[in-house]
Design an enzyme around this catalytic site. Structure first.
Site, PDB file in Angstrom:
ATOM      1  N   VAL A 159       0.816  -1.223   0.000  1.00 16.76           N
ATOM      2  CA  VAL A 159       0.000   0.000   0.000  1.00 16.76           C
ATOM      3  C   VAL A 159       0.848   1.271   0.000  1.00 16.76           C
ATOM      4  CG1 VAL A 159      -1.952  -1.150   1.142  1.00 16.76           C
ATOM      5  CG2 VAL A 159      -0.280   0.134   2.530  1.00 16.76           C
ATOM      6  N   ASN A 169      -7.301  -1.595   5.981  1.00 17.78           N
ATOM      7  CA  ASN A 169      -6.933  -2.216   7.264  1.00 17.78           C
ATOM      8  C   ASN A 169      -5.420  -2.332   7.479  1.00 17.78           C
ATOM      9  OD1 ASN A 169      -7.237  -4.395   9.555  1.00 17.78           O
ATOM     10  ND2 ASN A 169      -6.049  -5.395   7.926  1.00 17.78           N
ATOM     11  N   ALA A 197      -0.276   9.475  15.630  1.00 20.61           N
ATOM     12  CA  ALA A 197      -0.425  10.542  14.628  1.00 20.61           C
ATOM     13  C   ALA A 197      -1.156  10.005  13.399  1.00 20.61           C
ATOM     14  CB  ALA A 197       0.948  11.089  14.235  1.00 20.61           C
ATOM     15  N   SER A 216      -7.881   3.740  15.583  1.00 23.92           N
ATOM     16  CA  SER A 216      -7.579   3.022  16.830  1.00 23.92           C
ATOM     17  C   SER A 216      -8.063   3.863  17.995  1.00 23.92           C
ATOM     18  CB  SER A 216      -6.075   2.795  16.966  1.00 23.92           C
ATOM     19  OG  SER A 216      -5.766   2.372  18.293  1.00 23.92           O
ATOM     20  N   TYR A 273       2.452   6.165  15.494  1.00 17.42           N
ATOM     21  CA  TYR A 273       1.217   5.398  15.283  1.00 17.42           C
ATOM     22  C   TYR A 273      -0.017   6.250  15.602  1.00 17.42           C
ATOM     23  CZ  TYR A 273      -1.944   1.348  15.728  1.00 17.42           C
ATOM     24  OH  TYR A 273      -2.974   0.443  15.585  1.00 17.42           O
ATOM     25  N   LYS A 277      -3.202   7.353  13.218  1.00 13.40           N
ATOM     26  CA  LYS A 277      -4.582   6.915  13.492  1.00 13.40           C
ATOM     27  C   LYS A 277      -5.504   8.111  13.702  1.00 13.40           C
ATOM     28  CE  LYS A 277      -3.749   2.604  12.903  1.00 13.40           C
ATOM     29  NZ  LYS A 277      -4.294   1.928  11.721  1.00 13.40           N
TER      30      LYS A 277
HETATM   31  P1  NAD Z   1      -1.397  -7.479  11.916  1.00 16.97           P
HETATM   32  O1  NAD Z   1       0.011  -7.064  12.123  1.00 16.97           O
HETATM   33  O2  NAD Z   1      -1.861  -8.770  12.483  1.00 16.97           O
HETATM   34  O3  NAD Z   1      -1.767  -7.455  10.360  1.00 16.97           O
HETATM   35  C1  NAD Z   1      -1.467  -6.335   9.564  1.00 16.97           C
HETATM   36  C2  NAD Z   1      -1.408  -6.763   8.131  1.00 16.97           C
HETATM   37  O4  NAD Z   1      -1.049  -5.599   7.343  1.00 16.97           O
HETATM   38  C3  NAD Z   1      -0.333  -7.814   7.860  1.00 16.97           C
HETATM   39  O5  NAD Z   1      -0.864  -8.883   7.096  1.00 16.97           O
HETATM   40  C4  NAD Z   1       0.729  -7.059   7.091  1.00 16.97           C
HETATM   41  O6  NAD Z   1       1.461  -7.867   6.171  1.00 16.97           O
HETATM   42  C5  NAD Z   1      -0.123  -6.007   6.372  1.00 16.97           C
HETATM   43  N1  NAD Z   1       0.694  -4.892   5.887  1.00 16.97           N
HETATM   44  C6  NAD Z   1       1.632  -4.198   6.573  1.00 16.97           C
HETATM   45  N2  NAD Z   1       2.235  -3.316   5.762  1.00 16.97           N
HETATM   46  C7  NAD Z   1       1.659  -3.447   4.538  1.00 16.97           C
HETATM   47  C8  NAD Z   1       1.866  -2.811   3.285  1.00 16.97           C
HETATM   48  N3  NAD Z   1       2.800  -1.875   3.125  1.00 16.97           N
HETATM   49  N4  NAD Z   1       1.084  -3.192   2.234  1.00 16.97           N
HETATM   50  C9  NAD Z   1       0.150  -4.162   2.385  1.00 16.97           C
HETATM   51  N5  NAD Z   1      -0.079  -4.803   3.546  1.00 16.97           N
HETATM   52  C10 NAD Z   1       0.676  -4.450   4.610  1.00 16.97           C
HETATM   53  O7  NAD Z   1      -2.278  -6.244  12.476  1.00 16.97           O
HETATM   54  P2  NAD Z   1      -3.737  -6.222  13.122  1.00 16.97           P
HETATM   55  O8  NAD Z   1      -3.573  -6.239  14.597  1.00 16.97           O
HETATM   56  O9  NAD Z   1      -4.610  -7.211  12.452  1.00 16.97           O
HETATM   57  O10 NAD Z   1      -4.193  -4.734  12.746  1.00 16.97           O
HETATM   58  C11 NAD Z   1      -4.928  -4.441  11.571  1.00 16.97           C
HETATM   59  C12 NAD Z   1      -5.282  -2.957  11.581  1.00 16.97           C
HETATM   60  O11 NAD Z   1      -6.039  -2.643  12.759  1.00 16.97           O
HETATM   61  C13 NAD Z   1      -4.062  -2.041  11.602  1.00 16.97           C
HETATM   62  O12 NAD Z   1      -4.316  -0.883  10.830  1.00 16.97           O
HETATM   63  C14 NAD Z   1      -3.944  -1.677  13.063  1.00 16.97           C
HETATM   64  O13 NAD Z   1      -3.282  -0.449  13.252  1.00 16.97           O
HETATM   65  C15 NAD Z   1      -5.401  -1.598  13.469  1.00 16.97           C
HETATM   66  N6  NAD Z   1      -5.599  -1.771  14.902  1.00 16.97           N
HETATM   67  C16 NAD Z   1      -5.214  -2.915  15.535  1.00 16.97           C
HETATM   68  C17 NAD Z   1      -5.394  -3.020  16.904  1.00 16.97           C
HETATM   69  C18 NAD Z   1      -4.997  -4.242  17.668  1.00 16.97           C
HETATM   70  O14 NAD Z   1      -5.108  -4.225  18.903  1.00 16.97           O
HETATM   71  N7  NAD Z   1      -4.529  -5.313  17.033  1.00 16.97           N
HETATM   72  C19 NAD Z   1      -5.986  -1.967  17.623  1.00 16.97           C
HETATM   73  C20 NAD Z   1      -6.362  -0.831  16.932  1.00 16.97           C
HETATM   74  C21 NAD Z   1      -6.176  -0.728  15.578  1.00 16.97           C
END
Ligand code: NAD
Length: 259
Positions: free
Chosen positions: A65, A91, A167, A152, A165, A169
């Site tokens: 992305v 996501n 900033a 988030s 992070y 979100k």
């Molecule tokens: P994760 O690390 O399990 O999965 C993230 C996915 O994004 C991975 O498959 C990774 O390969 C992919 N990714 C990273 N960089 C990329 C790029 N440049 N191009 C394409 N894909 C890419 O993360 P998660 O915990 O499932 O989080 C998913 C989303 O939810 C994120 O945006 C995260 O910030 C947000 N979020 C997560 C939490 C949490 O507690 N886990 C809380 C709030 C927000």
């Protein structure tokens, strides 16, 4: 509530793991055909194969992305496979946590690097902008659609060690509100989800004590599951959410950081 996404095509960025993977499954189980865009090929293919084994129509497309050309190619590949796009779930996200400045015995011993700051902005903020700009023309061709962005809970409350992070979100919420205004009249709704702490690889990197603290500040008494968030994405992607635009939906079990 029975959500039926039959006939819709959804893109889930970062769909190879965690919340994205659960969201791809949830959308596909609701009848959508789903393109998983991710840069990790092995995990992305494995996720698609596992979901196909459940008779779900899910296709993996390698995409970074942060790279405009890669995103444009992913749009073309998705349209070639499924004929169009109706739903974009922005996501994909990363963390590179560090204190702004590390202080030991009154002296500065380190702190967040420019690379740590820029890497997180490139994926979590600019990646959302790039994917949205690339996908909107496809949504317009279908007469409208849905865009849902990953923010988030920390966007509202801040969090230790997450200058970069937080900033991004908070920026995602700002972009969501701008696009809700700009695209709402085109029958495209744009909303954000603000998850609390969800059990994925991202939070597995956190110290156990920090996770325990989050759990104890969550009235639900547990961290969330990827399915908790996937269900919210699916609702916002559905016809039931037709009049919800520019909203930020907390999916955090009632967590308020710092209370
Ligand atoms: P994760 O690390 O399990 O999965 C993230 C996915 O994004 C991975 O498959 C990774 O390969 C992919 N990714 C990273 N960089 C990329 C790029 N440049 N191009 C394409 N894909 C890419 O993360 P998660 O915990 O499932 O989080 C998913 C989303 O939810 C994120 O945006 C995260 O910030 C947000 N979020 C997560 C939490 C949490 O507690 N886990 C809380 C709030 C927000």
């Amino acid at each position: 509530m029975h959500i039926d996404l039959t006939g819709r095509v959804a893109v889930v960025t970062g769909g190879a793991n965690g919340i994205g993977r659960a969201t791809a499954r949830r959308l596909a189980r609701s009848g959508a055909r789903v393109a998983i865009w991710d840069r990790v090929t092995a995990a992305g293919k494995a996720a698609a194969v596992a979901l196909e084994a459940e008779q779900l129509e899910v296709h993996f497309i390698e995409a970074d992305v942060t790279q405009r050309a890669s995103v444009d190619a992913a749009v073309a590949a998705t349209v070639a496979r499924f004929g169009g796009i109706d739903i974009l779930i922005n996501n994909a996200g990363i963390t590179r946590d560090a204190l702004l400045v590390k202080i030991k015995d009154g002296a500065i011993t380190g702190g967040m690097t420019d690379d740590e700051f820029d890497d997180v902005v490139a994926v979590n903020l600019k990646g959302v902008y790039t994917c949205t700009q690339a996908v909107v023309p496809e949504l317009l061709k279908r007469g409208g659609g849905r865009i849902i962005n990953a923010s988030s809970v920390v966007a509202h409350h801040g969090n230790f060690g997450q200058t970069n992070y937080v900033a991004t979100k908070a920026g995602v919420i700002g972009m969501t509100q701008v696009w809700a205004r700009e695209l709402g009249k085109r029958n495209i709704t744009v909303n954000a989800i603000a998850p609390g702490f969800i059990a994925t690889e991202m939070t597995a990197k956190m110290p156990a004590a920090a996770l325990d603290a989050m759990r104890s500040h969550t009235p639900a008494g547990r961290v969330g599951s990827p399915d908790d968030v996937a269900n919210a994405y699916c609702f916002l992607a559905s016809d039931f959410a037709a009049f919800i635009n520019g909203a930020v939906l907390a999916v955090d079990g009632g967590l308020v950081i710092g209370t």
